[in-house]
Design a protein around this motif. Structure first.
Motif, short mmCIF file in Angstrom:
data_model
loop_
_atom_site.label_atom_id
_atom_site.label_comp_id
_atom_site.label_asym_id
_atom_site.label_seq_id
_atom_site.Cartn_x
_atom_site.Cartn_y
_atom_site.Cartn_z
N LEU B 50 0.83 -1.20 0.00
CA LEU B 50 0.00 0.00 0.00
C LEU B 50 0.87 1.25 0.00
N TYR B 51 1.84 1.27 0.90
CA TYR B 51 2.67 2.47 1.02
C TYR B 51 3.51 2.72 -0.22
N SER B 52 4.03 1.64 -0.81
CA SER B 52 4.89 1.84 -1.98
C SER B 52 4.06 2.25 -3.20
N ALA B 53 2.82 1.78 -3.26
CA ALA B 53 2.00 2.07 -4.44
C ALA B 53 1.25 3.38 -4.32
N PHE B 54 0.79 3.71 -3.12
CA PHE B 54 -0.11 4.86 -2.98
C PHE B 54 0.42 5.95 -2.05
N GLY B 55 1.57 5.74 -1.43
CA GLY B 55 2.02 6.71 -0.44
C GLY B 55 1.35 6.44 0.89
#
Lengths: 202, 202
Positions: B50-55
DNA sequence: CTAATTATATAATGACCGTTATATAAAAGA
DNA sequence: TCTTTTATATAACGGTCATTATATAATTAG
């Protein structure tokens, strides 16, 4: 009824005042956004006092809603009821709403029920029913203003007071929404006169 | 532009699909109410993905807003544009809104922007401006429907399309508010015809 | 006075929050 | 093949969450 002596150590804070402060915090940050720390800080009491006086966070929230609902200090409605000319009264009503929606103190904008409590329906039991009750109350009060005009003869007996009251209520939601989104008061006031005219047209 | 080969391990989930699921969670629980665990569970991906794809959470929220805004699948507007008779078109428009407001799937009710994103203005930077942009877009589209009638000759050239569009938009907020509070579809449909008539009266 | 009752102050509880190290797997480029 | 790059899986991080034990202070009842 209020100055009966109760046994035990007396409370060191004012119940309603603390509740009012809690309401402001909820108003500003929402139910989830307001932490117990935020609340106790604003209320000026430690957490155990909050819990013993108001119950848990959900109960406190419901009590805040009730406090807001019971308050008869809703400026827009007062403005509507005070002004004699019906079209001007409607304009004053919306102007007061616009002010609430755009520049209310302490970051809280709009209407506590409309823009804060609404969010917590389904998350806190009892919120929905309270809002529905408030909607009915408000509409009755708005419709009464039209009925007064019917009695005065400035509006026909066939005038649909309740429908127009509901319409005023719904338009109000629009102003609150726009205000929340950051639309300015000046822009919100555009077209206000035409709306007032439409609302009293049979 | 979409099937260019990128180096590195390819993503194992569909970006838009995951974002859509995230939006649903936000819709249902609000920004604060939706936890990362809720989101990752619904999206079917672990937190680091989630963090790598959407911040972070805020960026994900903004992306969800953009996804919603860009989607041209807003049924009420489609209904308004499809129906030929203007008064019937308005009725269909509001009926679709009422349906959204009262019985939308997965607990999410109303409009994502109106009843969820609004709450986070001031808490998440960028929400307000996005909502304002969406308001303008929507009103232009609604006004265009009236302009079509002017072109057809069924409404006078002097008809205030933009003002009436704004009014429709604001009334919409009322339906959404009532729906959120738990008012049923049947009750919401009362008086709909009169409203439609008023909106096209010059 | 003593006992009972209620509020306060302090601090702790376990749970969950958003976020990130770490190590591993899968693809492309050399 | 070997390096580089990006995504994944697992698990952990400190911080804050709502809530409550514990001990103490202030009041009334007897």
């Amino acid at each position: 009824m209020s100055d009966i002596k109760k046994i035990g150590r007396p409370r060191s804070f004012d119940y309603e005042e603390a509740l009012s402060q809690a309401m402001n915090v909820f108003w500003e940050k929402g139910f989830n956004g307001a932490s117990i720390r935020d609340l106790t800080k604003a209320m000026g009491i430690p957490a155990p006092s909050l819990y013993s006086a108001f119950g848990d966070k959900q109960e406190l929230f419901l009590k805040a809603i009730d406090l807001y609902s019971d308050g008869d200090n809703c400026e827009p409605i007062v403005a509507l009821e005070t002004e004699e000319d019906i079209e001007t009264a409607i304009i004053r009503f919306f102007e007061a709403i616009i002010q609430y929606a755009t520049e209310h103190e302490s970051g809280a904008k709009g209407c506590f029920l409309a823009s804060c409590a609404t969010t917590s329906v389904g998350q806190v039991e009892g919120v929905g029913s309270r809002i529905r009750a408030s909607i009915v109350d408000t509409e009755i009060r708005l419709a009464a203003r039209f009925d007064r005009e019917i009695a005065k003869g400035t509006l026909p007996a066939s005038f649909p007071s309740l429908e127009r009251a509901a319409m005023m209520f719904d338009l109000r939601q629009g102003y609150i929404f726009r205000g929340r989104a950051g639309v300015g008061a000046k822009e919100l006031k555009r077209g206000l006169e035409e709306r007032a005219r439409m609302l009293v047209t049979s």
